[in-house]
Design a protein around this motif. Structure first.
Motif, short mmCIF file in Angstrom:
data_model
loop_
_atom_site.label_atom_id
_atom_site.label_comp_id
_atom_site.label_asym_id
_atom_site.label_seq_id
_atom_site.Cartn_x
_atom_site.Cartn_y
_atom_site.Cartn_z
N VAL A 13 0.86 -1.20 0.00
CA VAL A 13 0.00 0.00 0.00
C VAL A 13 0.89 1.24 0.00
O VAL A 13 1.95 1.25 0.61
CB VAL A 13 -0.97 0.05 1.20
N ASP A 14 0.47 2.24 -0.72
CA ASP A 14 1.20 3.52 -0.79
C ASP A 14 0.20 4.65 -0.70
O ASP A 14 -0.77 4.68 -1.46
CB ASP A 14 1.99 3.59 -2.11
N ARG A 15 0.47 5.57 0.22
CA ARG A 15 -0.51 6.66 0.38
C ARG A 15 -0.49 7.63 -0.81
O ARG A 15 -1.44 8.36 -1.04
CB ARG A 15 -0.29 7.41 1.69
N SER A 16 0.62 7.63 -1.59
CA SER A 16 0.70 8.52 -2.76
C SER A 16 -0.02 7.90 -3.94
O SER A 16 -0.28 6.70 -3.98
CB SER A 16 2.16 8.72 -3.17
N ALA A 17 -0.30 8.76 -4.94
CA ALA A 17 -0.97 8.30 -6.15
C ALA A 17 0.01 7.54 -7.04
O ALA A 17 1.22 7.79 -6.99
CB ALA A 17 -1.54 9.49 -6.91
N SER A 24 13.99 13.90 -5.47
CA SER A 24 15.20 13.14 -5.77
C SER A 24 15.89 13.75 -6.97
O SER A 24 15.25 14.35 -7.82
CB SER A 24 14.82 11.68 -6.08
N THR A 25 17.22 13.57 -7.01
CA THR A 25 17.94 14.02 -8.20
C THR A 25 18.27 12.84 -9.13
O THR A 25 19.07 12.98 -10.04
CB THR A 25 19.21 14.79 -7.79
N HIS A 26 17.69 11.67 -8.82
CA HIS A 26 17.55 10.55 -9.78
C HIS A 26 18.73 9.64 -10.05
O HIS A 26 18.57 8.61 -10.71
CB HIS A 26 17.05 11.06 -11.15
N GLY A 280 20.64 6.77 -2.27
CA GLY A 280 19.49 6.27 -1.49
C GLY A 280 18.65 5.27 -2.26
O GLY A 280 18.15 4.29 -1.69
N ILE A 281 18.49 5.49 -3.57
CA ILE A 281 17.66 4.56 -4.36
C ILE A 281 18.39 3.22 -4.47
O ILE A 281 17.79 2.16 -4.28
CB ILE A 281 17.39 5.14 -5.78
N THR A 282 19.69 3.30 -4.73
CA THR A 282 20.48 2.05 -4.82
C THR A 282 20.45 1.32 -3.47
O THR A 282 20.30 0.10 -3.43
CB THR A 282 21.92 2.36 -5.26
C1 LIG Z 1 17.02 16.31 -2.54
C2 LIG Z 1 17.21 14.83 -2.63
C3 LIG Z 1 17.94 14.32 -3.69
C4 LIG Z 1 18.15 12.94 -3.79
N1 LIG Z 1 18.87 12.47 -4.85
C5 LIG Z 1 19.11 11.14 -4.95
C6 LIG Z 1 19.84 10.62 -6.06
O1 LIG Z 1 20.29 11.34 -6.95
N2 LIG Z 1 20.05 9.27 -6.10
C7 LIG Z 1 19.59 8.43 -5.12
O2 LIG Z 1 19.83 7.23 -5.21
N3 LIG Z 1 18.88 8.90 -4.07
C8 LIG Z 1 18.62 10.22 -3.97
N4 LIG Z 1 17.89 10.70 -2.91
C9 LIG Z 1 17.42 9.74 -1.91
C10 LIG Z 1 16.25 8.92 -2.44
O3 LIG Z 1 15.26 9.76 -2.95
C11 LIG Z 1 15.71 8.05 -1.32
O4 LIG Z 1 16.78 7.40 -0.67
C12 LIG Z 1 14.77 6.99 -1.88
O5 LIG Z 1 13.63 7.61 -2.44
C13 LIG Z 1 14.35 6.02 -0.80
O6 LIG Z 1 13.36 5.17 -1.29
P1 LIG Z 1 12.29 4.55 -0.30
O7 LIG Z 1 11.41 3.70 -1.16
O8 LIG Z 1 12.95 3.93 0.86
O9 LIG Z 1 11.48 5.78 0.28
P2 LIG Z 1 10.57 6.84 -0.49
O10 LIG Z 1 11.01 7.05 -1.89
O11 LIG Z 1 10.47 8.01 0.44
O12 LIG Z 1 9.17 6.11 -0.57
C14 LIG Z 1 8.38 5.91 0.58
C15 LIG Z 1 6.96 5.62 0.14
O13 LIG Z 1 6.19 5.30 1.29
C16 LIG Z 1 4.94 5.93 1.18
N5 LIG Z 1 4.44 6.12 2.55
C17 LIG Z 1 5.03 6.85 3.55
N6 LIG Z 1 4.29 6.74 4.67
C18 LIG Z 1 3.24 5.94 4.38
C19 LIG Z 1 2.12 5.46 5.13
N7 LIG Z 1 1.92 5.77 6.43
N8 LIG Z 1 1.22 4.65 4.50
C20 LIG Z 1 1.38 4.33 3.18
N9 LIG Z 1 2.41 4.75 2.43
C21 LIG Z 1 3.33 5.55 3.03
C22 LIG Z 1 5.21 7.23 0.44
O14 LIG Z 1 4.03 7.68 -0.22
C23 LIG Z 1 6.29 6.80 -0.56
O15 LIG Z 1 5.75 6.37 -1.78
C24 LIG Z 1 17.64 12.06 -2.80
C25 LIG Z 1 16.90 12.58 -1.73
C26 LIG Z 1 16.68 13.94 -1.65
C27 LIG Z 1 15.89 14.48 -0.49
#
Ligand SMILES: Cc1cc2nc3c(=O)[nH]c(=O)nc-3n(C[C@H](O)[C@H](O)[C@H](O)COP(=O)(O)OP(=O)(O)OC[C@H]3O[C@@H](n4cnc5c(N)ncnc54)[C@H](O)[C@@H]3O)c2cc1C
Length: 370
Positions: A13-17, A24-26, A280-282
């Motif tokens: 489940v994801d609260r976002s659409a 992120s800078t991707h 962070g994505i990796t």
């Molecule tokens: C400015 C910036 C630049 C960045 N650039 C890079 C980059 O160049 N390369 C890189 O690898 N990383 C980058 N990062 C880091 C990267 O974006 C994160 O590390 C990565 O998105 C983590 O993935 P995740 O799935 O753990 O969390 P997220 O991407 O944060 O996803 C979490 C998900 O959980 C959902 N969620 C949260 N709470 C709830 C809830 N209670 N119920 C249901 N759903 C919920 C959200 O909707 C979201 O979809 C950057 C971060 C920032 C802030």
């Protein structure tokens, strides 16, 4: 996706659409690209028009240092897909693999059995709530993880070093070159080519400066950075901005306890580093690979749960121990050029360990993946 492919019944489940953007800078590192390739998702990311980058340039003062990042097996370079592309491809592939995925549904809390083991989630469906029972609940819900809070996951490491970011997208920049400039103390900037002929242009500064100069004035603060740097002025000459500016004030890095009875944390929920790492994505991909392999062993093969999940955390923490120190050093933005170069060399050594782990028995080998 990985758990469903392992034959497990999965609800995400994801609260976002569906298809929504994420800050992120991707930039994906080589291990991230490798995993996308193994998972069979890289071709779709390429087909979405994500350009390949084969050179990364660093400026620390003196001549720029150019690193060739082309070619190693299936990894023909680096990719930096917009999250509106990457996340959609991963969600679609998870669905094709058999996972049920619901967007616009938020986790309000967890449920526990009388022994204290997590045994489900409380979902907020807008006008009603619903409890769903689960043998395992995985918190992949980002740095402010509700799952981590509900289980009281301990913080193992905390590092206050962090930087703030402002970025926007521009046309007219090279689509095959990632640029990083750490020449001037107190600031870094760079360019990351992404989809639609755009490149993400970012500036990093201290959180204090962000608070006083950039909050509510991202455009003005970015323009001031450009004006104060001949290199940035030159870089952006003749380019055109598309869309507005985005900013991130900076958050301290942390490593949390990764698992407990009936639960585990993956991605930012359990482990967060400053975005200067562009990792962070990796990290989230590597964590997903390690955690799913442990859970599949537990559920399909009856492996002892504590032991299997401890293996996941051991690998995650070992990588974090090598990655966090150079990232923290870079995030402080107080190094001179040579010291920044040294921190990037340490980071590169850490990335090699990660690459080796992905070629070890700790993760599912490519043949096991459809
Ligand atoms: C400015 C910036 C630049 C960045 N650039 C890079 C980059 O160049 N390369 C890189 O690898 N990383 C980058 N990062 C880091 C990267 O974006 C994160 O590390 C990565 O998105 C983590 O993935 P995740 O799935 O753990 O969390 P997220 O991407 O944060 O996803 C979490 C998900 O959980 C959902 N969620 C949260 N709470 C709830 C809830 N209670 N119920 C249901 N759903 C919920 C959200 O909707 C979201 O979809 C950057 C971060 C920032 C802030």
């Amino acid at each position: 996706m990985l758990l469903a492919r392992g034959g497990l019944r999965v609800l995400a489940v994801d609260r976002s659409a569906y298809g929504s953007d994420t800050l992120s800078t991707h930039s994906l590192s080589k291990s991230g690209v490798l995993l996308l390739s193994r998972w069979g998702v890289l071709d779709r990311v390429k087909a979405a028009g994500t350009p390949v980058t084969r050179t990364v340039e660093f400026r620390y003062g003196g001549d720029p240092v150019r690193i060739d990042v082309s070619g190693e097996g299936d990894v023909d370079g680096l990719y930096s897909p917009r999250r509106t592309v990457l996340d959609v491809e991963l969600v679609d592939e998870a669905r094709r693999s058999g996972a049920e995925i619901c967007h616009g549904v938020s986790v309000a809390g967890l449920s526990f059995d009388p022994t204290g083991r997590v045994n489900g989630v409380e979902l907020n469906l807008g006008t009603s709530t619903r409890r769903i029972g689960a043998r395992f609940v995985l918190g992949a819900d980002g740095g402010r993880s509700r799952v981590a809070a509900a289980v009281g996951a301990r913080t193992i490491v905390e590092d206050p070093s962090c930087s703030a970011f402002i970025f926007s997208y521009r046309t007219g920049l090279a689509d095959d070159l990632i640029q990083n400039d750490y020449e001037v103390r107190g600031r870094a900037f760079g360019v990351i080519p992404t989809n639609d002929g755009l490149a993400c242009v970012w500036v990093a500064m201290s959180p204090q400066r962000f608070r006083t100069e950039a909050r509510g004035n991202l455009e003005g603060a970015f323009a001031a950075e450009v004006d104060s740097s001949e290199k940035m002025t030159e870089l952006l000459r003749g380019t055109e901005r598309v869309g507005g500016f985005r900013g991130a004030p900076g958050h301290p890095g942390f490593l949390r306890q990764a698992h407990g009875p009936g639960w585990a944390l993956v991605g930012d929920a359990g482990y967060y580093k400053d975005p200067v790492s562009a990792h962070g994505i990796t990290d989230a991909f590597v964590g997903a690979e390690l955690l799913s392999s442990s859970l599949i062993d537990v559920i399909n093969d009856g492996a002892p749960e504590q032991e299997a999940l401890a293996r996941f955390q051991m690998h995650r923490d070992a990588l974090a121990a090598t990655l966090m120190p150079p990232v923290a050093a870079l995030a402080r933005l107080d190094l001179d050029g040579p010291a920044s170069a040294m921190a990037f060399r340490q980071l590169n050594e850490a990335l090699k360990s990660e690459w080796q782990l992905l070629h070890s028995d700790a993760v599912a080998q490519p043949a096991a993946v459809c």
